[in-house]
Scaffold this active site. Structure first.
Site, PDB file in Angstrom:
ATOM      1  N   ASP A 161      10.008   7.725   0.310  1.00  0.00           N
ATOM      2  CA  ASP A 161       9.556   7.652  -1.080  1.00  0.00           C
ATOM      3  C   ASP A 161      10.537   6.847  -1.926  1.00  0.00           C
ATOM      4  OD1 ASP A 161       7.438   9.344  -0.318  1.00  0.00           O
ATOM      5  OD2 ASP A 161       8.665  11.114  -0.714  1.00  0.00           O
ATOM      6  N   HIS A 190       7.038  15.635  -1.082  1.00  0.00           N
ATOM      7  CA  HIS A 190       6.820  14.493  -0.183  1.00  0.00           C
ATOM      8  C   HIS A 190       5.341  14.301   0.117  1.00  0.00           C
ATOM      9  CE1 HIS A 190       7.976  11.426   2.632  1.00  0.00           C
ATOM     10  NE2 HIS A 190       7.548  12.096   3.687  1.00  0.00           N
TER      11      HIS A 190
END
Length: 335
Positions: A161, A190
């Site tokens: 990310d 996530h």
């Protein structure tokens, strides 16, 4: 002597991760474990001219125990991958072989961490297997049941990310800047809306219109869907995830060697210095923040800091989703 054990090493993340680890020359020993193919992968990797000895273990003859024995770092990528229509947290409960992504991977994580608890309880463990928002709590609960849980040594890898946040900002700016020129903190979880890139804290500043920035944030949150769709059901994020996983492992090793290292990771906040205050303020125990790493793992969870009004709104959404994801993982362990 540094040994890393890669669990799920024959998978589409595990295989390139094994290559990155062998090519890096950072390890003395690399243990590969999976249900298929790993003896051949190990032989293949041993032809690379770096010092690491590579061994591949299958399930028979206590292969998982052998792979984990004396491991300093364990990276778990084992599990089924997302398919079109699935989210990382499997919110829509799309079925694969009559089992959901969560149900299948939850059982895998529980069984692997049961063996970790028995064989290498002091190893630094990195969970890549999705849905990380739920699988990390499962790993933590498994270690707790064995009385070997130490929050400072257990991480959910959210580095992809962070990588995407820099990459997609550079793409949107289109001014020839390298993605590596940017540092963008990413907090939360996530999957989907639980991922929150903090562009208000980007270094250097990311100067985009409100509309353009919203598009970049959405792409960071749901960028994995681009890969799932483009692979037409043949897989999800693999090589970029392997790259991100290796970056995090490298950070752990640098910290073990005495360097000052800060990386984002999804952790059990109450077990880390500075984390309890964050957990109390947010109302969640598992959350991704900047972590100061040291020789023994996580030294400190760093405060989120000042964020924009829009990021504050998105944080509320992220926390609501995370609470559900975490509760799902804990519910699995309770049954």
């Amino acid at each position: 002597m540094v040994k890393i054990a890669l669990i799920g090493a024959a998978g589409q993340i595990g295989t390139p991760l094994g290559l990155l680890c062998k090519a890096s020359d950072l390890f003395d020993e690399i243990s590969l474990y999976d249900l298929v193919h790993v003896p051949g992968i190990a032989t293949d990797l041993m032809h690379i001219d770096t010092r690491a000895k590579v061994n591949g273990y299958l399930a028979e003859d206590s292969g998982l125990k052998k792979a984990l024995t004396a491991a300093d770092v364990v990276v778990v990528t084992a599990g089924i991958a997302r398919k079109p229509g699935m989210t990382r947290d499997d919110a829509h409960l799309v079925k694969s072989n009559s089992l959901t992504l969560l149900k299948t991977n939850a059982s895998i994580i529980r069984d692997i961490f049961t063996e970790i608890a028995a064989t290498c309880p002091t190893a630094t463990c990195c969970v890549v297997t999705n849905p990380v928002n739920s699988t990390l709590p499962i790993a933590a609960e498994t270690l707790k049941k064995a009385n070997v849980f130490e929050a400072t040594r257990l991480f959910g890898v959210t580095t992809l990310d962070v990588v995407r946040a820099s990459t997609f900002a550079a793409h949107a700016l289109g001014n020839g800047a390298s993605p590596r020129d940017f540092k963008v903190p990413v907090i939360g979880g996530h999957s989907g809306a639980t991922i929150l890139p903090l562009y208000s804290q980007a270094e250097p500043s990311v100067n985009l219109s409100e509309e353009a920035l919203a598009g970049v944030i959405n792409r960071v949150q749901f960028g994995g869907d681009e890969i799932v769709k483009s692979k037409q059901g043949a897989g999800s994020a693999t090589t970029c995830m392997a790259y991100a996983g290796f970056r995090f492992v490298k950070a752990i090793l640098e910290a073990k060697n005495g360097q000052s290292v800060i990386e984002e990771a999804y952790v059990y906040l109450p077990g880390i210095s500075g984390g309890n205050e964050i957990a109390t303020k947010l109302g969640v125990d598992f959350f991704a923040v900047k972590i100061e790493l040291g020789k023994a793992g996580a030294l400190k969870a760093l405060p989120i800091g000042n964020i924009s009004d829009n990021e504050t709104r998105l944080l509320g959404v992220a926390i609501d989703d995370l609470k559900s994801n975490i509760a799902t993982g804990l519910a699995f362990m309770s049954t």
